[in-house]
Scaffold this motif. Structure first.
Motif, PDB file in Angstrom:
ATOM      1  N   ASP A   1      14.534 -12.640 -14.171  1.00 51.55           N
ATOM      2  CA  ASP A   1      14.575 -13.480 -15.370  1.00 51.55           C
ATOM      3  C   ASP A   1      13.671 -12.955 -16.482  1.00 51.55           C
ATOM      4  OD1 ASP A   1      12.654 -13.997 -13.499  1.00 51.55           O
ATOM      5  OD2 ASP A   1      12.362 -16.088 -14.081  1.00 51.55           O
ATOM      6  N   ILE A   2      12.530 -12.433 -16.123  1.00 52.26           N
ATOM      7  CA  ILE A   2      11.628 -11.905 -17.164  1.00 52.26           C
ATOM      8  C   ILE A   2      11.572 -10.371 -17.149  1.00 52.26           C
ATOM      9  CG2 ILE A   2      10.152 -13.951 -17.358  1.00 52.26           C
ATOM     10  CD1 ILE A   2       8.184 -12.560 -15.471  1.00 52.26           C
ATOM     11  N   LYS A   3      12.404  -9.778 -16.322  1.00 55.14           N
ATOM     12  CA  LYS A   3      12.492  -8.319 -16.203  1.00 55.14           C
ATOM     13  C   LYS A   3      11.112  -7.684 -16.040  1.00 55.14           C
ATOM     14  CE  LYS A   3      16.767  -7.870 -18.778  1.00 55.14           C
ATOM     15  NZ  LYS A   3      17.386  -7.547 -20.037  1.00 55.14           N
ATOM     16  N   LYS A   4      10.425  -8.165 -15.057  1.00 57.22           N
ATOM     17  CA  LYS A   4       9.068  -7.679 -14.829  1.00 57.22           C
ATOM     18  C   LYS A   4       8.813  -7.550 -13.335  1.00 57.22           C
ATOM     19  CE  LYS A   4       4.613  -8.496 -16.919  1.00 57.22           C
ATOM     20  NZ  LYS A   4       3.700  -9.474 -17.461  1.00 57.22           N
ATOM     21  N   LYS A   5       8.015  -6.563 -12.985  1.00 61.88           N
ATOM     22  CA  LYS A   5       7.662  -6.404 -11.576  1.00 61.88           C
ATOM     23  C   LYS A   5       6.510  -7.340 -11.225  1.00 61.88           C
ATOM     24  CE  LYS A   5       8.579  -1.462 -11.081  1.00 61.88           C
ATOM     25  NZ  LYS A   5       7.873  -0.155 -11.006  1.00 61.88           N
ATOM     26  N   GLN A   6       6.575  -7.853 -10.024  1.00 62.01           N
ATOM     27  CA  GLN A   6       5.442  -8.640  -9.547  1.00 62.01           C
ATOM     28  C   GLN A   6       4.893  -7.989  -8.279  1.00 62.01           C
ATOM     29  OE1 GLN A   6       6.069 -12.551  -7.749  1.00 62.01           O
ATOM     30  NE2 GLN A   6       4.398 -13.319  -8.986  1.00 62.01           N
ATOM     31  N   LEU A   7       3.612  -7.689  -8.311  1.00 63.56           N
ATOM     32  CA  LEU A   7       2.985  -7.019  -7.179  1.00 63.56           C
ATOM     33  C   LEU A   7       2.873  -7.968  -5.991  1.00 63.56           C
ATOM     34  CD1 LEU A   7       1.548  -4.366  -6.334  1.00 63.56           C
ATOM     35  CD2 LEU A   7      -0.591  -5.430  -7.077  1.00 63.56           C
ATOM     36  N   LYS A   8       3.289  -7.483  -4.826  1.00 68.77           N
ATOM     37  CA  LYS A   8       3.191  -8.315  -3.627  1.00 68.77           C
ATOM     38  C   LYS A   8       2.000  -7.877  -2.759  1.00 68.77           C
ATOM     39  CE  LYS A   8       5.868 -11.031  -2.686  1.00 68.77           C
ATOM     40  NZ  LYS A   8       5.801 -12.458  -3.102  1.00 68.77           N
ATOM     41  N   SER A   9       1.934  -6.596  -2.510  1.00 70.89           N
ATOM     42  CA  SER A   9       0.804  -6.107  -1.712  1.00 70.89           C
ATOM     43  C   SER A   9       0.498  -4.661  -2.085  1.00 70.89           C
ATOM     44  CB  SER A   9       1.096  -6.219  -0.216  1.00 70.89           C
ATOM     45  OG  SER A   9       2.157  -5.358   0.117  1.00 70.89           O
ATOM     46  N   TYR A  10      -0.698  -4.276  -1.732  1.00 76.92           N
ATOM     47  CA  TYR A  10      -1.199  -2.966  -2.149  1.00 76.92           C
ATOM     48  C   TYR A  10      -2.159  -2.460  -1.081  1.00 76.92           C
ATOM     49  CZ  TYR A  10      -2.747   0.379  -5.674  1.00 76.92           C
ATOM     50  OH  TYR A  10      -3.001   1.509  -6.382  1.00 76.92           O
ATOM     51  N   SER A  11      -2.033  -1.220  -0.716  1.00 75.17           N
ATOM     52  CA  SER A  11      -2.976  -0.718   0.302  1.00 75.17           C
ATOM     53  C   SER A  11      -3.226   0.780   0.139  1.00 75.17           C
ATOM     54  CB  SER A  11      -2.440  -1.007   1.712  1.00 75.17           C
ATOM     55  OG  SER A  11      -1.270  -0.265   1.941  1.00 75.17           O
ATOM     56  N   ILE A  12      -4.383   1.189   0.572  1.00 71.05           N
ATOM     57  CA  ILE A  12      -4.752   2.608   0.603  1.00 71.05           C
ATOM     58  C   ILE A  12      -5.361   2.881   1.976  1.00 71.05           C
ATOM     59  CG2 ILE A  12      -6.161   4.444  -0.402  1.00 71.05           C
ATOM     60  CD1 ILE A  12      -6.306   2.832  -2.961  1.00 71.05           C
ATOM     61  N   ASP A  13      -4.909   3.939   2.602  1.00 73.88           N
ATOM     62  CA  ASP A  13      -5.460   4.318   3.903  1.00 73.88           C
ATOM     63  C   ASP A  13      -6.575   5.342   3.669  1.00 73.88           C
ATOM     64  OD1 ASP A  13      -6.045   5.032   6.451  1.00 73.88           O
ATOM     65  OD2 ASP A  13      -3.969   5.402   7.084  1.00 73.88           O
ATOM     66  N   PHE A  14      -7.821   4.908   3.820  1.00 74.04           N
ATOM     67  CA  PHE A  14      -8.952   5.812   3.589  1.00 74.04           C
ATOM     68  C   PHE A  14      -9.156   6.795   4.744  1.00 74.04           C
ATOM     69  CE2 PHE A  14     -10.034   2.326   0.666  1.00 74.04           C
ATOM     70  CZ  PHE A  14     -10.041   3.075  -0.494  1.00 74.04           C
ATOM     71  N   GLY A  15      -8.383   6.639   5.781  1.00 75.71           N
ATOM     72  CA  GLY A  15      -8.409   7.642   6.839  1.00 75.71           C
ATOM     73  C   GLY A  15      -7.641   8.889   6.436  1.00 75.71           C
ATOM     74  N   VAL A  16      -6.861   8.783   5.366  1.00 75.12           N
ATOM     75  CA  VAL A  16      -6.040   9.900   4.903  1.00 75.12           C
ATOM     76  C   VAL A  16      -6.447  10.345   3.494  1.00 75.12           C
ATOM     77  CG1 VAL A  16      -3.656  10.679   4.568  1.00 75.12           C
ATOM     78  CG2 VAL A  16      -4.148   8.897   6.240  1.00 75.12           C
ATOM     79  N   CYS A  17      -6.899   9.405   2.687  1.00 79.15           N
ATOM     80  CA  CYS A  17      -7.288   9.675   1.289  1.00 79.15           C
ATOM     81  C   CYS A  17      -8.315  10.816   1.233  1.00 79.15           C
ATOM     82  CB  CYS A  17      -7.887   8.401   0.698  1.00 79.15           C
ATOM     83  SG  CYS A  17      -8.582   8.600  -0.949  1.00 79.15           S
TER      84      CYS A  17
ATOM     85  N   GLU B   1      -8.326   0.671  10.979  1.00 79.39           N
ATOM     86  CA  GLU B   1      -9.164  -0.235  10.179  1.00 79.39           C
ATOM     87  C   GLU B   1      -9.474   0.355   8.806  1.00 79.39           C
ATOM     88  OE1 GLU B   1     -12.643  -1.155  12.387  1.00 79.39           O
ATOM     89  OE2 GLU B   1     -11.540  -2.150  13.994  1.00 79.39           O
ATOM     90  N   LEU B   2      -9.208   1.629   8.640  1.00 83.97           N
ATOM     91  CA  LEU B   2      -9.468   2.271   7.347  1.00 83.97           C
ATOM     92  C   LEU B   2      -8.313   2.080   6.367  1.00 83.97           C
ATOM     93  CD1 LEU B   2     -11.060   5.597   8.616  1.00 83.97           C
ATOM     94  CD2 LEU B   2     -12.217   3.649   7.607  1.00 83.97           C
ATOM     95  N   ASN B   3      -7.246   1.450   6.837  1.00 84.86           N
ATOM     96  CA  ASN B   3      -6.131   1.151   5.945  1.00 84.86           C
ATOM     97  C   ASN B   3      -6.442  -0.165   5.222  1.00 84.86           C
ATOM     98  OD1 ASN B   3      -3.728   1.183   4.649  1.00 84.86           O
ATOM     99  ND2 ASN B   3      -2.460   0.876   6.460  1.00 84.86           N
ATOM    100  N   TYR B   4      -6.962  -0.069   4.022  1.00 83.81           N
ATOM    101  CA  TYR B   4      -7.440  -1.241   3.291  1.00 83.81           C
ATOM    102  C   TYR B   4      -6.301  -1.909   2.530  1.00 83.81           C
ATOM    103  CZ  TYR B   4     -12.424  -0.202   3.974  1.00 83.81           C
ATOM    104  OH  TYR B   4     -13.670   0.002   4.510  1.00 83.81           O
ATOM    105  N   ASP B   5      -6.183  -3.239   2.665  1.00 77.72           N
ATOM    106  CA  ASP B   5      -5.215  -3.973   1.860  1.00 77.72           C
ATOM    107  C   ASP B   5      -5.878  -4.407   0.554  1.00 77.72           C
ATOM    108  OD1 ASP B   5      -6.892  -6.007   2.551  1.00 77.72           O
ATOM    109  OD2 ASP B   5      -5.437  -7.128   3.731  1.00 77.72           O
ATOM    110  N   GLN B   6      -5.148  -5.162  -0.252  1.00 75.64           N
ATOM    111  CA  GLN B   6      -5.701  -5.521  -1.569  1.00 75.64           C
ATOM    112  C   GLN B   6      -6.962  -6.372  -1.479  1.00 75.64           C
ATOM    113  OE1 GLN B   6      -2.483  -6.412  -0.763  1.00 75.64           O
ATOM    114  NE2 GLN B   6      -2.166  -8.586  -1.152  1.00 75.64           N
ATOM    115  N   MET B   7      -7.079  -7.143  -0.385  1.00 76.98           N
ATOM    116  CA  MET B   7      -8.278  -7.971  -0.228  1.00 76.98           C
ATOM    117  C   MET B   7      -9.504  -7.084   0.006  1.00 76.98           C
ATOM    118  SD  MET B   7      -7.342 -11.103  -0.481  1.00 76.98           S
ATOM    119  CE  MET B   7      -8.491 -12.166   0.342  1.00 76.98           C
ATOM    120  N   ALA B   8      -9.338  -6.120   0.913  1.00 79.55           N
ATOM    121  CA  ALA B   8     -10.454  -5.213   1.218  1.00 79.55           C
ATOM    122  C   ALA B   8     -10.763  -4.320   0.026  1.00 79.55           C
ATOM    123  CB  ALA B   8     -10.110  -4.377   2.441  1.00 79.55           C
TER     124      ALA B   8
END
Ligand code: SF4
Ligand code: SF4
Length: 171
Positions: free
Chosen positions: A88-104, A134-141
């Motif tokens: 309806d508003i042609k916009k993306k809405q973020l649901k979740s986000y994560s970075i794996d610091f074991g690989v970064c 445990e190094l895979n951090y979600d948006q909360m972490a």
């Protein structure tokens, strides 16, 4: 007689060489005597990170527009950006986000190219874990700001540049 003179001359040269090396060694020893200890008694002492230190990434969920630029600039296509399209508003809405610091590899590309500056590198480097998952951090972490080394009252801060210990506990 002639050979004895040669032997004496060689002996003299060797004695001079030996004295030179002893002098050089003593100079190095006395130089180190004037230096402060370089051993940091971790974890009771910690070195202050430099201003542009690339530690654990901090993420601000509210600022992210789910553009996925960072996924393209990441050399290992690391961040997982999950979003839905609000038609309806042609916009993306973020649901979740994560970075794996074991690989970064902490190259900082994502922070550099993010158009909304919702990523930043912190001074946090203590990421050891018994379980690599445990190094895979979600948006909360990722949204948690680390406690600054200089604000941690339980440790003594050591300056990295001069390696001189601060004379008192910080805090
Ligand atoms: S580049 Fe920035 S705004 Fe775009 S998805 Fe990544 S964190 Fe979000
Ligand atoms: S710091 Fe580098 S390796 Fe890590 S997520 Fe960002 S772009 Fe990828």
């Amino acid at each position: 007689m002639f050979s004895t003179l040669i032997e004496l001359r060689n002996y003299g040269q060797q004695a001079v060489e030996a004295a030179k090396y002893i002098g050089q060694g003593s100079a190095v020893t006395s130089d180190h005597l004037n230096r402060s200890p370089i051993t940091v008694q971790y974890p009771y002492e910690k070195i202050l990170s430099s201003e542009r230190f690339r530690g654990r990434i901090h993420f601000e969920f509210d600022k992210c527009i789910a553009c996925e630029v960072r996924v393209r600039v990441c050399p290992i296509n690391l961040p997982i950006v999950d979003w839905i399209l609000l038609k309806d508003i042609k916009k993306k809405q973020l649901k979740s986000y994560s970075i794996d610091f074991g690989v970064c590899i902490f190259c900082g590309n994502c922070v550099e190219y993010c158009p909304t500056n919702c990523l930043s590198m912190t001074e946090e480097y203590e990421l050891s874990s018994y379980d690599r998952h445990e190094l895979n951090y979600d948006q909360m972490a990722l949204g948690r700001l680390p406690l600054s080394t200089s604000q941690d009252v339980s440790i003594q801060v050591v300056s990295a540049s001069t390696n001189q210990q601060s004379s008192e506990f910080v805090g």
